[in-house]
Structures are given as structure tokens and as C-alpha cells.
Design a protein around this motif. Structure first.
Motif, mmCIF file in Angstrom:
data_model
loop_
_atom_site.group_PDB
_atom_site.id
_atom_site.type_symbol
_atom_site.label_atom_id
_atom_site.label_comp_id
_atom_site.label_asym_id
_atom_site.label_seq_id
_atom_site.Cartn_x
_atom_site.Cartn_y
_atom_site.Cartn_z
ATOM 1 N N ALA A 58 0.821 -1.214 0.000
ATOM 2 C CA ALA A 58 0.000 0.000 0.000
ATOM 3 C C ALA A 58 0.858 1.269 0.000
ATOM 4 C CB ALA A 58 -0.933 0.000 1.197
ATOM 5 N N GLY A 59 2.185 1.102 -0.021
ATOM 6 C CA GLY A 59 3.073 2.252 -0.123
ATOM 7 C C GLY A 59 3.649 2.744 1.186
ATOM 8 N N CYS A 60 3.575 1.911 2.238
ATOM 9 C CA CYS A 60 4.064 2.320 3.557
ATOM 10 C C CYS A 60 5.439 1.723 3.850
ATOM 11 C CB CYS A 60 3.107 1.845 4.645
ATOM 12 S SG CYS A 60 1.415 2.413 4.454
ATOM 13 N N ALA A 61 6.206 2.429 4.659
ATOM 14 C CA ALA A 61 7.387 1.853 5.296
ATOM 15 C C ALA A 61 6.914 1.233 6.598
ATOM 16 C CB ALA A 61 8.433 2.918 5.562
ATOM 17 N N VAL A 62 7.298 -0.008 6.850
ATOM 18 C CA VAL A 62 6.788 -0.734 8.018
ATOM 19 C C VAL A 62 7.945 -1.262 8.853
ATOM 20 C CG1 VAL A 62 5.302 -2.584 8.825
ATOM 21 C CG2 VAL A 62 4.754 -1.412 6.690
ATOM 22 N N LEU A 63 7.945 -0.895 10.124
ATOM 23 C CA LEU A 63 8.936 -1.393 11.071
ATOM 24 C C LEU A 63 8.279 -2.428 11.973
ATOM 25 C CD1 LEU A 63 11.898 -0.895 12.218
ATOM 26 C CD2 LEU A 63 10.726 0.382 14.027
ATOM 27 N N ARG A 64 8.752 -3.665 11.882
ATOM 28 C CA ARG A 64 8.400 -4.674 12.869
ATOM 29 C C ARG A 64 9.555 -4.779 13.854
ATOM 30 N NH1 ARG A 64 7.953 -9.901 9.916
ATOM 31 N NH2 ARG A 64 8.794 -8.818 8.089
ATOM 32 N N PHE A 65 9.241 -5.095 15.084
ATOM 33 C CA PHE A 65 10.311 -5.229 16.077
ATOM 34 C C PHE A 65 9.906 -6.268 17.106
ATOM 35 C CE2 PHE A 65 7.342 -2.341 18.006
ATOM 36 C CZ PHE A 65 7.432 -2.576 19.376
#
Length: 212
Positions: A58-65
Motif C-alpha cells: 500500500a506504499g508504507c514503510a513498516v517497522l516490525r520489532f
């Protein structure tokens, strides 16, 4: 894609992370929290992995942690209190990395409690995203009072948090809000995790806090 981010500073020490970015400037920067660590939840849990993939599409930067005490993240489980501090540290990182970009708070199961609680209170966060929120196990009152846009994805056959409870919770939320129910899905969306990503991509593909 830019440099690989393997860890970020946390309240007690490094937090293990995975950052995924779209090929163009991101529309939003999302922090995505994982399910309950004491039940095996990590940033690699399938509904987190697939949810993040959908948001990247969808065009997002996603940070998982990984929360404290999970994987290579410093610390030990703190029943949600310290985990909220971990989430704030992740928001700090994303806000610094993507100045001027909308910040969204997202989470799955226990992680949705952490994400929505922090996100409702943090002025930098403008949208709240919950996958399988445990609405009967934690205090979501601050979320009920929040005027921020809220998006919920839940499994029709969730064995831990019934869809009835989620619909009751949803009815108490302020607008704007949207609820997507995935047919036949259980709490972890086993065999259907890809549908979580598809749902988030469709829900948020053309969403912007600025147009609300």
C-alpha cells in the motif's frame, strides 16, 4: 530500498527490528507490534509478516520489532507496561527517519493493545490499526475516546476473542472507523494470514490522515 535496519535503540538496550520500505517515498511510516511474547508471539508471527507486506504494498514503510526479551531484544516481558515504552522507541525511530511522513500505529493481538494505547496518546501518530484485538483482556478506554481513524481486522471464528465482543467494542469507537471480518479465520489466521495483508492493503491503499 535503503540500508538494512537490524536494531534500534530501546529503553533497556537494543530492540531487534525489520524495516521494509516501498520502492518510492513512503506514504506513511508504520510501527507494527507482535502478539503476546509469553505465547510465542514475535515479529515473525505470520499475521504480522503478512500484515506488514500488505502495508508495504500500500506504499508504507513498516517497522516490525521484537518486544523486550524476545529474540535479540534486550530485557524481559513486562505485562504491557515496558512494551509500550518499546513501542514509543520504535515511533521515535520512524519519526526521525521519515520526517513529514504520517505515522500509523499497528499491532496484532497483544501488540494491538500496545500499539493502539500508545498511538491514541501520541500526537505524532494519526491512525490506529488493530488485527485481532484482545478487547476483553486489556483496557482499551483511551482508544474508545480517541478521535483518530481506527481500522480493525478480525477473524470470524476467533476462538480467543469472539467477533461478538469485537463488534461491541467497535460500536463504542468514535468515527472514523472501519472493521473487516475475515471469513472462517481463527485468532492467528492460520492458513489465512495472507488475507490479513490483503485486507490492510485494501483498507489503507488510498487512505491518508490528511483527508479525514
Amino acid at each position: 530500498m535503503s540500508d538494512v535496519v537490524r536494531e534500534i535503540p530501546g529503553p533497556l538496550g537494543p530492540l531487534e527490528t525489520l524495516l521494509e520500505e516501498p520502492t518510492v517515498r513512503p506514504r506513511a511510516a508504520v510501527v507494527f507490534a507482535h502478539p503476546l511474547p509469553t505465547e510465542g508471539g514475535t515479529m515473525h508471527t505470520k499475521m504480522c509478516y503478512q500484515g506488514a507486506k500488505g502495508l508495504v504494498r500500500a506504499g508504507c514503510a513498516v517497522l516490525r520489532f521484537n518486544f523486550r526479551g524476545v529474540g535479540r531484544s534486550t530485557g524481559q516481558f513486562d505485562n504491557g507496561r515496558g512494551e509500550q515504552d518499546d513501542f514509543r522507541a520504535a515511533v521515535d525511530f520512524m519519526a526521525a527517519r521519515y520526517p513529514g511522513v504520517e505515522i500509523w500505529a499497528a499491532g496484532a493481538s497483544f501488540g494491538s493493545y500496545v500499539a493502539l494505547t500508545v498511538g491514541a496518546n501520541d500526537e505524532r501518530v494519526c491512525a490506529l490499526i488493530a488485527v485481532a484485538p484482545p478487547v476483553h483482556r486489556y483496557d482499551f478506554d483511551v482508544v474508545k475516546r480517541s478521535p483518530k481513524p481506527k481500522f480493525i481486522v478480525h477473524g470470524e471464528e476467533d476462538e480467543l476473542i469472539s467477533i461478538r465482543l469485537v463488534r461491541e467494542f467497535y460500536a463504542q469507537l468514535k468515527e472514523p472507523k472501519e472493521l473487516v471480518v475475515i471469513d472462517r479465520a481463527n485468532h492467528l489466521f492460520e492458513g489465512q494470514a495472507g488475507e490479513v495483508g490483503d485486507a490492510l492493503e485494501e483498507l489503507l491503499g488510498d487512505f491518508s490522515c490528511r483527508t479525514q
